[in-house]
Scaffold this motif. Structure first.
Motif, mmCIF file in Angstrom:
data_model
loop_
_atom_site.group_PDB
_atom_site.id
_atom_site.type_symbol
_atom_site.label_atom_id
_atom_site.label_comp_id
_atom_site.label_asym_id
_atom_site.label_seq_id
_atom_site.Cartn_x
_atom_site.Cartn_y
_atom_site.Cartn_z
ATOM 1 N N LYS A 5 115.804 15.067 152.287
ATOM 2 C CA LYS A 5 116.449 15.932 153.270
ATOM 3 C C LYS A 5 117.053 15.106 154.401
ATOM 4 O O LYS A 5 118.160 15.405 154.875
ATOM 5 N N ALA A 6 116.352 14.069 154.817
ATOM 6 C CA ALA A 6 116.874 13.204 155.874
ATOM 7 C C ALA A 6 118.104 12.441 155.388
ATOM 8 O O ALA A 6 119.076 12.243 156.138
ATOM 9 N N SER A 29 111.901 16.522 149.040
ATOM 10 C CA SER A 29 111.083 15.716 149.941
ATOM 11 C C SER A 29 111.730 15.570 151.311
ATOM 12 O O SER A 29 112.943 15.762 151.478
ATOM 13 N N ALA A 30 110.928 15.213 152.293
ATOM 14 C CA ALA A 30 111.435 14.983 153.648
ATOM 15 C C ALA A 30 112.448 13.843 153.659
ATOM 16 O O ALA A 30 113.448 13.900 154.385
ATOM 17 N N GLN A 31 112.197 12.802 152.854
ATOM 18 C CA GLN A 31 113.125 11.671 152.829
ATOM 19 C C GLN A 31 114.485 12.077 152.279
ATOM 20 O O GLN A 31 115.527 11.730 152.843
#
Length: 231
Positions: free
Chosen positions: A52-53, A48-50
């Motif tokens: 990865k962040a 998910s983008a979260q």
């Protein structure tokens, strides 16, 4: 009734005993009493983008961490109440507080069994399992990452100690936040793992204080602590 859930929700948004002693301690409650899988949301997916962040945040922390920060993170890997001695003062020592020591061994055992159930249920991969660029400071664990058990016990101990010594509550929660932050410095958890731990700690504290056995041992430990602090 002490509304610890509300207190920690607000926080979310606005001489050492051996591990063996804690392992032998009897939990005050179990996952049957507080099933975190029914209260916590599912963690972000590994791709998910979260996530990865959050990996990017951990890599940035890793790149900047100092030897002093690394030493503190390794020291805070210990799961015991004596990590709060820097807040509580020189008299806060296991040899001087045997009732408190035995009581908090049971608190640690409680967090362990409750969080272990949730970790197995959610089974979130540890950050270093997702990114080979992350190099944790401690021996790798294969247990679930969601929620952070170390962060949960830190907030749980701060909650209970803060109830015993209200004048130190703010400092205790600041220390608990640092204890949780050191899980990121160590490369062991995502920030969202540690944030979610605040909810878990609040739910455990609320339920523990409803147990007569907990209350009896709490009262004895509190009296011992206050007597020592009055010297």
């Amino acid at each position: 009734m002490r509304n610890f859930v509300a207190v920690l929700a607000f926080l979310t948004f606005g001489a050492v005993f051996t591990a063996h002693a804690a392992d032998e301690a009897k939990p005050f409650i179990t996952a049957k009493d507080v099933d975190l899988s029914q209260y916590l949301p599912a963690p972000p997916a590994d791709d998910s983008a979260q996530t990865k962040a959050e990996i990017a945040e951990l890599l940035a922390i890793q790149a900047k961490r100092t030897p002093e920060q690394e030493k503190a993170a390794i020291a805070d890997a210990q799961e015991n109440v004596w990590r709060f001695a820097d807040v509580m003062g020189p008299g806060f020592d296991a040899a001087k507080l045997p009732k408190l020591a035995a009581f908090f061994d049971r608190v640690v055992a409680t967090e362990d069994v409750v969080d272990d159930h949730a970790k197995k249920y959610f089974h979130r991969s540890r950050p270093y399992m997702v990114s080979e660029e992350l190099h944790p400071l401690l021996k790798k664990s294969t247990s679930g990452s969601w929620p952070s058990g170390h962060s949960t016990i830190g907030y749980l101990m701060a909650t209970v100690l803060g109830d015993m010594v209200p004048e130190k509550r703010n400092a205790l929660f600041t220390r608990a936040a640092g204890y949780a932050e050191n899980r990121l410095v160590a490369g062991f958890h995502y920030r969202s793992d540690t944030v979610m731990s605040r909810t878990g700690a609040a739910l455990m504290a609320q339920k523990m204080f409803e147990q007569p056995e907990f209350t009896r041992e709490y009262d004895a430990a509190k009296a011992e602590l206050q007597a020592e602090m009055a010297k």
